[in-house]
Design a protein around this motif. Structure first.
Motif, PDB file in Angstrom:
ATOM      1  N   MET A  46       0.859  -1.164   0.000  1.00  0.00           N
ATOM      2  CA  MET A  46       0.000   0.000   0.000  1.00  0.00           C
ATOM      3  C   MET A  46       0.907   1.228   0.000  1.00  0.00           C
ATOM      4  N   LEU A  47       0.720   2.110  -0.957  1.00  0.00           N
ATOM      5  CA  LEU A  47       1.529   3.323  -1.097  1.00  0.00           C
ATOM      6  C   LEU A  47       0.548   4.483  -1.115  1.00  0.00           C
ATOM      7  N   SER A  48       0.397   5.148   0.030  1.00  0.00           N
ATOM      8  CA  SER A  48      -0.688   6.108   0.147  1.00  0.00           C
ATOM      9  C   SER A  48      -0.315   7.300   1.012  1.00  0.00           C
ATOM     10  N   THR A  49      -0.932   8.452   0.706  1.00  0.00           N
ATOM     11  CA  THR A  49      -0.765   9.628   1.554  1.00  0.00           C
ATOM     12  C   THR A  49      -1.543   9.444   2.851  1.00  0.00           C
ATOM     13  N   THR A  50      -2.467   8.507   2.880  1.00  0.00           N
ATOM     14  CA  THR A  50      -3.260   8.233   4.073  1.00  0.00           C
ATOM     15  C   THR A  50      -2.363   7.586   5.118  1.00  0.00           C
ATOM     16  N   LYS A  51      -2.177   8.295   6.225  1.00  0.00           N
ATOM     17  CA  LYS A  51      -1.319   7.777   7.291  1.00  0.00           C
ATOM     18  C   LYS A  51      -2.135   7.414   8.524  1.00  0.00           C
ATOM     19  N   ASP A  52      -3.464   7.476   8.407  1.00  0.00           N
ATOM     20  CA  ASP A  52      -4.341   7.176   9.535  1.00  0.00           C
ATOM     21  C   ASP A  52      -4.159   5.741  10.003  1.00  0.00           C
ATOM     22  N   HIS A 102      13.527   0.627  -0.895  1.00  0.00           N
ATOM     23  CA  HIS A 102      13.497  -0.300   0.247  1.00  0.00           C
ATOM     24  C   HIS A 102      12.490  -1.426  -0.013  1.00  0.00           C
ATOM     25  N   SER A 103      11.329  -1.065  -0.523  1.00  0.00           N
ATOM     26  CA  SER A 103      10.280  -2.052  -0.807  1.00  0.00           C
ATOM     27  C   SER A 103      10.725  -3.056  -1.873  1.00  0.00           C
ATOM     28  N   LEU A 104      11.454  -2.587  -2.869  1.00  0.00           N
ATOM     29  CA  LEU A 104      11.915  -3.469  -3.943  1.00  0.00           C
ATOM     30  C   LEU A 104      13.015  -4.419  -3.479  1.00  0.00           C
ATOM     31  N   GLN A 105      13.746  -4.031  -2.453  1.00  0.00           N
ATOM     32  CA  GLN A 105      14.855  -4.850  -1.972  1.00  0.00           C
ATOM     33  C   GLN A 105      14.424  -5.909  -0.950  1.00  0.00           C
ATOM     34  N   MET A 106      13.190  -5.845  -0.513  1.00  0.00           N
ATOM     35  CA  MET A 106      12.730  -6.794   0.507  1.00  0.00           C
ATOM     36  C   MET A 106      12.554  -8.190  -0.096  1.00  0.00           C
ATOM     37  N   ASN A 107      12.783  -9.197   0.714  1.00  0.00           N
ATOM     38  CA  ASN A 107      12.551 -10.577   0.291  1.00  0.00           C
ATOM     39  C   ASN A 107      11.112 -10.939   0.651  1.00  0.00           C
ATOM     40  N   TRP A 108      10.229 -10.871  -0.330  1.00  0.00           N
ATOM     41  CA  TRP A 108       8.801 -11.069  -0.088  1.00  0.00           C
ATOM     42  C   TRP A 108       8.460 -12.528   0.193  1.00  0.00           C
ATOM     43  N   GLU A 109       9.353 -13.437  -0.134  1.00  0.00           N
ATOM     44  CA  GLU A 109       9.087 -14.849   0.151  1.00  0.00           C
ATOM     45  C   GLU A 109       9.262 -15.164   1.637  1.00  0.00           C
ATOM     46  N   THR A 110      10.096 -14.391   2.333  1.00  0.00           N
ATOM     47  CA  THR A 110      10.349 -14.688   3.743  1.00  0.00           C
ATOM     48  C   THR A 110       9.791 -13.622   4.693  1.00  0.00           C
ATOM     49  N   PHE A 111       9.454 -12.438   4.193  1.00  0.00           N
ATOM     50  CA  PHE A 111       8.965 -11.352   5.050  1.00  0.00           C
ATOM     51  C   PHE A 111       7.568 -11.678   5.561  1.00  0.00           C
ATOM     52  N   ILE A 112       7.396 -11.598   6.868  1.00  0.00           N
ATOM     53  CA  ILE A 112       6.085 -11.822   7.478  1.00  0.00           C
ATOM     54  C   ILE A 112       5.672 -10.533   8.169  1.00  0.00           C
ATOM     55  N   PRO A 113       4.654  -9.855   7.617  1.00  0.00           N
ATOM     56  CA  PRO A 113       4.259  -8.571   8.206  1.00  0.00           C
ATOM     57  C   PRO A 113       3.536  -8.750   9.534  1.00  0.00           C
ATOM     58  N   ASP A 114       3.849  -7.846  10.459  1.00  0.00           N
ATOM     59  CA  ASP A 114       3.102  -7.754  11.706  1.00  0.00           C
ATOM     60  C   ASP A 114       3.075  -6.280  12.110  1.00  0.00           C
ATOM     61  N   HIS A 115       2.476  -5.972  13.237  1.00  0.00           N
ATOM     62  CA  HIS A 115       2.322  -4.568  13.632  1.00  0.00           C
ATOM     63  C   HIS A 115       3.654  -3.849  13.820  1.00  0.00           C
ATOM     64  N   SER A 116       4.736  -4.579  14.095  1.00  0.00           N
ATOM     65  CA  SER A 116       6.018  -3.937  14.358  1.00  0.00           C
ATOM     66  C   SER A 116       6.823  -3.624  13.099  1.00  0.00           C
ATOM     67  N   ASN A 117       6.553  -4.306  11.982  1.00  0.00           N
ATOM     68  CA  ASN A 117       7.385  -4.125  10.787  1.00  0.00           C
ATOM     69  C   ASN A 117       6.587  -3.800   9.527  1.00  0.00           C
ATOM     70  N   PHE A 118       5.298  -3.578   9.658  1.00  0.00           N
ATOM     71  CA  PHE A 118       4.407  -3.417   8.504  1.00  0.00           C
ATOM     72  C   PHE A 118       4.545  -2.068   7.804  1.00  0.00           C
ATOM     73  N   THR A 119       4.840  -1.013   8.541  1.00  0.00           N
ATOM     74  CA  THR A 119       4.870   0.333   7.974  1.00  0.00           C
ATOM     75  C   THR A 119       6.305   0.807   7.785  1.00  0.00           C
ATOM     76  N   TYR A 120       6.589   1.300   6.578  1.00  0.00           N
ATOM     77  CA  TYR A 120       7.926   1.830   6.281  1.00  0.00           C
ATOM     78  C   TYR A 120       8.186   3.073   7.123  1.00  0.00           C
ATOM     79  N   SER A 121       9.378   3.150   7.645  1.00  0.00           N
ATOM     80  CA  SER A 121       9.812   4.338   8.363  1.00  0.00           C
ATOM     81  C   SER A 121      11.247   4.646   7.937  1.00  0.00           C
ATOM     82  N   SER A 122      11.524   5.912   7.648  1.00  0.00           N
ATOM     83  CA  SER A 122      12.859   6.296   7.202  1.00  0.00           C
ATOM     84  C   SER A 122      13.803   6.472   8.393  1.00  0.00           C
ATOM     85  N   ASN A 123      13.283   6.353   9.594  1.00  0.00           N
ATOM     86  CA  ASN A 123      14.115   6.523  10.794  1.00  0.00           C
ATOM     87  C   ASN A 123      14.994   5.320  11.019  1.00  0.00           C
TER      88      ASN A 123
END
Length: 145
Positions: A87-93, A124-145
Motif C-alpha cells: 500500500m503506497l498512500s498519503t493516508t497515514k491514519d 526499500h520495498s523493492l529490496q525486501m525478500n517477499w518470500e520470507t517477510f512476514i508482516p506484523d504490527h512492528s514491521n508493517f509500515t515503512y519508516s525512514s528513521n
C-alpha cells in the motif's frame, strides 16, 4: 538477459504515477512498470495477462474501487492471494494501516512529499525478500528513521 520483473501500480493521481515511473527508472534494475488509473483497471489487467505482476503497489484513495477493495479482491483469489501487495498512500491514519494489514497487504509505505524520501521508501520495498517477510504490527509500515 533476465526476464523483467513487472510492477503494477494503481493510483488516480497522474503526477504520482509519473513520479513512480521516474523513481523506478532512477533505481535501475530489471523492472517494468505498468500503471493503472484506478483499482478496477488494475484488476482487469491482472486478470487478463500478460503481463503478470511480480509486485503490486496500491494507492488507497481512488475512485471506482479503492486500494483496500482491490486488496480484498486479490486476497480472495487463489491465483493472487500470495502476490506481494504494498500500500503506497498519503493516508497515514492508523485505521487504514490496520485495515491494510488485516486484509493481507504485505507492507505499507506512507507517500512522502519529498522525492528523495519517496524514492528511498520504494527502493526499500523493492529490496525486501517477499518470500520470507512476514508482516506484523512492528514491521508493517515503512519508516525512514
Amino acid at each position: 538477459m533476465n526476464e523483467k520483473l513487472t510492477i503494477f501500480y494503481a493510483d488516480d493521481d497522474l503526477d504520482d504515477l509519473e513520479f513512480f515511473k521516474l523513481i523506478i527508472k532512477q533505481i535501475g534494475g530489471n523492472y517494468e512498470v505498468v500503471t493503472h488509473a484506478d483499482g478496477l483497471e488494475l484488476l482487469e489487467a491482472i486478470n487478463n495477462p500478460p503481463p503478470t505482476p511480480y509486485l503490486v503497489f496500491l494507492d488507497i484513495n481512488m475512485p471506482k474501487m479503492n486500494g483496500l477493495e482491490v486488496l480484498k479482491k486479490l486476497r480472495e483469489s487463489d491465483k493472487f492471494k500470495n502476490l506481494p501487495v504494498i500500500m503506497l498512500s498519503t493516508t497515514k491514519d492508523g485505521p487504514f494501516v490496520k485495515q491494510s494489514l488485516a486484509l493481507g497487504a504485505n507492507y505499507y509505505v506512507p507517500k512522502s512529499s519529498r522525492f528523495d524520501e519517496l524514492k528511498q521508501s520504494i527502493q526499500h520495498s523493492l529490496q525486501m525478500n517477499w518470500e520470507t517477510f512476514i508482516p506484523d504490527h512492528s514491521n508493517f509500515t515503512y519508516s525512514s528513521n
